[in-house]
Design a protein around this motif. Structure first.
Motif, PDB file in Angstrom:
ATOM      1  N   VAL A   1       0.847  -1.200   0.000  1.00  0.00           N
ATOM      2  CA  VAL A   1       0.000   0.000   0.000  1.00  0.00           C
ATOM      3  C   VAL A   1       0.881   1.248   0.000  1.00  0.00           C
ATOM      4  O   VAL A   1       0.612   2.212  -0.725  1.00  0.00           O
ATOM      5  N   MET A   2       1.964   1.216   0.781  1.00  0.00           N
ATOM      6  CA  MET A   2       2.890   2.342   0.794  1.00  0.00           C
ATOM      7  C   MET A   2       3.529   2.512  -0.584  1.00  0.00           C
ATOM      8  O   MET A   2       3.596   3.623  -1.102  1.00  0.00           O
ATOM      9  N   PHE A   3       3.984   1.422  -1.189  1.00  0.00           N
ATOM     10  CA  PHE A   3       4.682   1.500  -2.463  1.00  0.00           C
ATOM     11  C   PHE A   3       3.754   1.951  -3.590  1.00  0.00           C
ATOM     12  O   PHE A   3       4.027   2.932  -4.282  1.00  0.00           O
ATOM     13  N   PHE A   4       2.659   1.229  -3.777  1.00  0.00           N
ATOM     14  CA  PHE A   4       1.774   1.537  -4.905  1.00  0.00           C
ATOM     15  C   PHE A   4       0.926   2.779  -4.657  1.00  0.00           C
ATOM     16  O   PHE A   4       0.626   3.523  -5.590  1.00  0.00           O
TER      17      PHE A   4
ATOM     18  N   GLY B   1      11.432 -10.497   6.471  1.00  0.00           N
ATOM     19  CA  GLY B   1      11.927 -11.832   6.137  1.00  0.00           C
ATOM     20  C   GLY B   1      12.790 -12.420   7.233  1.00  0.00           C
ATOM     21  O   GLY B   1      12.620 -13.578   7.608  1.00  0.00           O
ATOM     22  N   GLY B   2      13.698 -11.638   7.757  1.00  0.00           N
ATOM     23  CA  GLY B   2      14.539 -12.083   8.856  1.00  0.00           C
ATOM     24  C   GLY B   2      15.263 -13.400   8.595  1.00  0.00           C
ATOM     25  O   GLY B   2      15.496 -14.154   9.533  1.00  0.00           O
ATOM     26  N   GLY B   3      15.584 -13.691   7.341  1.00  0.00           N
ATOM     27  CA  GLY B   3      16.286 -14.927   7.023  1.00  0.00           C
ATOM     28  C   GLY B   3      15.386 -16.139   6.875  1.00  0.00           C
ATOM     29  O   GLY B   3      15.877 -17.260   6.741  1.00  0.00           O
ATOM     30  N   HIS B   4      14.080 -15.948   6.908  1.00  0.00           N
ATOM     31  CA  HIS B   4      13.117 -17.051   6.770  1.00  0.00           C
ATOM     32  C   HIS B   4      12.383 -16.897   5.440  1.00  0.00           C
ATOM     33  O   HIS B   4      11.674 -15.912   5.232  1.00  0.00           O
ATOM     34  N   TRP B   5      12.520 -17.873   4.570  1.00  0.00           N
ATOM     35  CA  TRP B   5      11.916 -17.764   3.253  1.00  0.00           C
ATOM     36  C   TRP B   5      10.388 -17.782   3.326  1.00  0.00           C
ATOM     37  O   TRP B   5       9.725 -17.190   2.487  1.00  0.00           O
ATOM     38  N   GLN B   6       9.819 -18.425   4.337  1.00  0.00           N
ATOM     39  CA  GLN B   6       8.365 -18.473   4.460  1.00  0.00           C
ATOM     40  C   GLN B   6       7.802 -17.079   4.735  1.00  0.00           C
ATOM     41  O   GLN B   6       6.792 -16.674   4.148  1.00  0.00           O
ATOM     42  N   ARG B   7       8.447 -16.348   5.618  1.00  0.00           N
ATOM     43  CA  ARG B   7       8.004 -14.980   5.909  1.00  0.00           C
ATOM     44  C   ARG B   7       8.150 -14.093   4.681  1.00  0.00           C
ATOM     45  O   ARG B   7       7.281 -13.274   4.384  1.00  0.00           O
ATOM     46  N   LEU B   8       9.272 -14.261   4.000  1.00  0.00           N
ATOM     47  CA  LEU B   8       9.524 -13.464   2.806  1.00  0.00           C
ATOM     48  C   LEU B   8       8.479 -13.741   1.727  1.00  0.00           C
ATOM     49  O   LEU B   8       7.976 -12.830   1.077  1.00  0.00           O
ATOM     50  N   LEU B   9       8.124 -14.999   1.563  1.00  0.00           N
ATOM     51  CA  LEU B   9       7.116 -15.372   0.572  1.00  0.00           C
ATOM     52  C   LEU B   9       5.746 -14.792   0.917  1.00  0.00           C
ATOM     53  O   LEU B   9       5.052 -14.257   0.050  1.00  0.00           O
ATOM     54  N   LEU B  10       5.363 -14.862   2.193  1.00  0.00           N
ATOM     55  CA  LEU B  10       4.068 -14.292   2.589  1.00  0.00           C
ATOM     56  C   LEU B  10       4.076 -12.770   2.504  1.00  0.00           C
ATOM     57  O   LEU B  10       3.058 -12.155   2.161  1.00  0.00           O
ATOM     58  N   CYS B  11       5.216 -12.172   2.780  1.00  0.00           N
ATOM     59  CA  CYS B  11       5.328 -10.718   2.630  1.00  0.00           C
ATOM     60  C   CYS B  11       5.146 -10.339   1.162  1.00  0.00           C
ATOM     61  O   CYS B  11       4.452  -9.366   0.839  1.00  0.00           O
ATOM     62  N   LEU B  12       5.746 -11.106   0.274  1.00  0.00           N
ATOM     63  CA  LEU B  12       5.593 -10.862  -1.159  1.00  0.00           C
ATOM     64  C   LEU B  12       4.141 -11.059  -1.601  1.00  0.00           C
ATOM     65  O   LEU B  12       3.619 -10.286  -2.413  1.00  0.00           O
ATOM     66  N   LEU B  13       3.484 -12.068  -1.056  1.00  0.00           N
ATOM     67  CA  LEU B  13       2.070 -12.291  -1.374  1.00  0.00           C
ATOM     68  C   LEU B  13       1.227 -11.104  -0.924  1.00  0.00           C
ATOM     69  O   LEU B  13       0.359 -10.628  -1.664  1.00  0.00           O
ATOM     70  N   GLY B  14       1.479 -10.608   0.267  1.00  0.00           N
ATOM     71  CA  GLY B  14       0.763  -9.423   0.752  1.00  0.00           C
ATOM     72  C   GLY B  14       1.035  -8.207  -0.104  1.00  0.00           C
ATOM     73  O   GLY B  14       0.138  -7.404  -0.369  1.00  0.00           O
ATOM     74  N   PHE B  15       2.270  -8.066  -0.567  1.00  0.00           N
ATOM     75  CA  PHE B  15       2.656  -6.960  -1.444  1.00  0.00           C
ATOM     76  C   PHE B  15       1.857  -7.017  -2.744  1.00  0.00           C
ATOM     77  O   PHE B  15       1.332  -6.004  -3.209  1.00  0.00           O
ATOM     78  N   ALA B  16       1.741  -8.215  -3.310  1.00  0.00           N
ATOM     79  CA  ALA B  16       0.974  -8.389  -4.553  1.00  0.00           C
ATOM     80  C   ALA B  16      -0.514  -8.126  -4.318  1.00  0.00           C
ATOM     81  O   ALA B  16      -1.193  -7.543  -5.175  1.00  0.00           O
ATOM     82  N   MET B  17      -1.024  -8.543  -3.168  1.00  0.00           N
ATOM     83  CA  MET B  17      -2.428  -8.277  -2.843  1.00  0.00           C
ATOM     84  C   MET B  17      -2.674  -6.770  -2.752  1.00  0.00           C
ATOM     85  O   MET B  17      -3.711  -6.274  -3.201  1.00  0.00           O
ATOM     86  N   ALA B  18      -1.714  -6.061  -2.178  1.00  0.00           N
ATOM     87  CA  ALA B  18      -1.854  -4.607  -2.053  1.00  0.00           C
ATOM     88  C   ALA B  18      -1.866  -3.944  -3.422  1.00  0.00           C
ATOM     89  O   ALA B  18      -2.569  -2.950  -3.622  1.00  0.00           O
ATOM     90  N   ARG B  19      -1.100  -4.483  -4.363  1.00  0.00           N
ATOM     91  CA  ARG B  19      -1.105  -3.921  -5.717  1.00  0.00           C
ATOM     92  C   ARG B  19      -2.516  -3.986  -6.298  1.00  0.00           C
ATOM     93  O   ARG B  19      -3.017  -3.026  -6.880  1.00  0.00           O
ATOM     94  N   PHE B  20      -3.166  -5.130  -6.115  1.00  0.00           N
ATOM     95  CA  PHE B  20      -4.536  -5.285  -6.591  1.00  0.00           C
ATOM     96  C   PHE B  20      -5.464  -4.296  -5.885  1.00  0.00           C
ATOM     97  O   PHE B  20      -6.284  -3.642  -6.530  1.00  0.00           O
ATOM     98  N   LEU B  21      -5.332  -4.173  -4.565  1.00  0.00           N
ATOM     99  CA  LEU B  21      -6.212  -3.281  -3.801  1.00  0.00           C
ATOM    100  C   LEU B  21      -6.020  -1.823  -4.188  1.00  0.00           C
ATOM    101  O   LEU B  21      -6.995  -1.097  -4.403  1.00  0.00           O
ATOM    102  N   VAL B  22      -4.776  -1.375  -4.274  1.00  0.00           N
ATOM    103  CA  VAL B  22      -4.521   0.030  -4.619  1.00  0.00           C
ATOM    104  C   VAL B  22      -4.999   0.317  -6.037  1.00  0.00           C
ATOM    105  O   VAL B  22      -5.590   1.364  -6.305  1.00  0.00           O
ATOM    106  N   THR B  23      -4.754  -0.622  -6.948  1.00  0.00           N
ATOM    107  CA  THR B  23      -5.222  -0.440  -8.320  1.00  0.00           C
ATOM    108  C   THR B  23      -6.738  -0.333  -8.363  1.00  0.00           C
ATOM    109  O   THR B  23      -7.304   0.485  -9.093  1.00  0.00           O
ATOM    110  N   ARG B  24      -7.404  -1.135  -7.568  1.00  0.00           N
ATOM    111  CA  ARG B  24      -8.865  -1.135  -7.536  1.00  0.00           C
ATOM    112  C   ARG B  24      -9.419   0.167  -6.964  1.00  0.00           C
ATOM    113  O   ARG B  24     -10.369   0.736  -7.491  1.00  0.00           O
ATOM    114  N   PHE B  25      -8.805   0.658  -5.876  1.00  0.00           N
ATOM    115  CA  PHE B  25      -9.338   1.845  -5.206  1.00  0.00           C
ATOM    116  C   PHE B  25      -8.919   3.159  -5.851  1.00  0.00           C
ATOM    117  O   PHE B  25      -9.528   4.188  -5.593  1.00  0.00           O
TER     118      PHE B  25
END
Length: 105
Positions: A21-24, A63-87
């Motif tokens: 949301v901050m980025f987009f 991420g803190g060195g954990h790929w699972q956190r990094l992956l979920l953070c990336l998923l949230g980032f992509a979700m925000a792109r959709f939300l910001v584009t929509r709004f």
């Protein structure tokens, strides 16, 4: 222990959405301000450096060195792109000339 990991992963997803949301949202704001500015290059360059810097730092800390956190953070980032584009979508009605141009193809 399992609930603690689940909470951490959920927080990584939420952090990704906030970073997105901050980025987009910042990109949308920059385009609006930059196009009306006398110095649009400064707006776009400054905004790009700030947005990328904050986003990369956010991904690093979340991420803190954990790929699972990094992956979920990336998923949230992509979700925000959709939300910001929509709004931030602008529904403009086509002008008469744009309507006629569609018939030429």
């Amino acid at each position: 222990m399992i609930m603690n990991e689940m909470l951490t992963l959920l927080l990584a997803l939420v952090a990704g959405v906030l970073l997105g949301v901050m980025f987009f949202g910042g990109l949308w704001w920059t385009v609006r301000k930059g196009l009306a500015s006398k110095r649009p290059a400064a707006w776009f360059l400054g905004s790009m450096l700030l947005r990328i810097g904050l986003t990369v730092a956010g991904f690093y800390f979340v991420g803190g060195g954990h790929w699972q956190r990094l992956l979920l953070c990336l998923l949230g980032f992509a979700m925000a792109r959709f939300l910001v584009t929509r709004f931030t979508r602008v529904d403009e009605k086509p002008t008469a000339l744009e309507g006629e141009a569609g018939h030429a193809a």
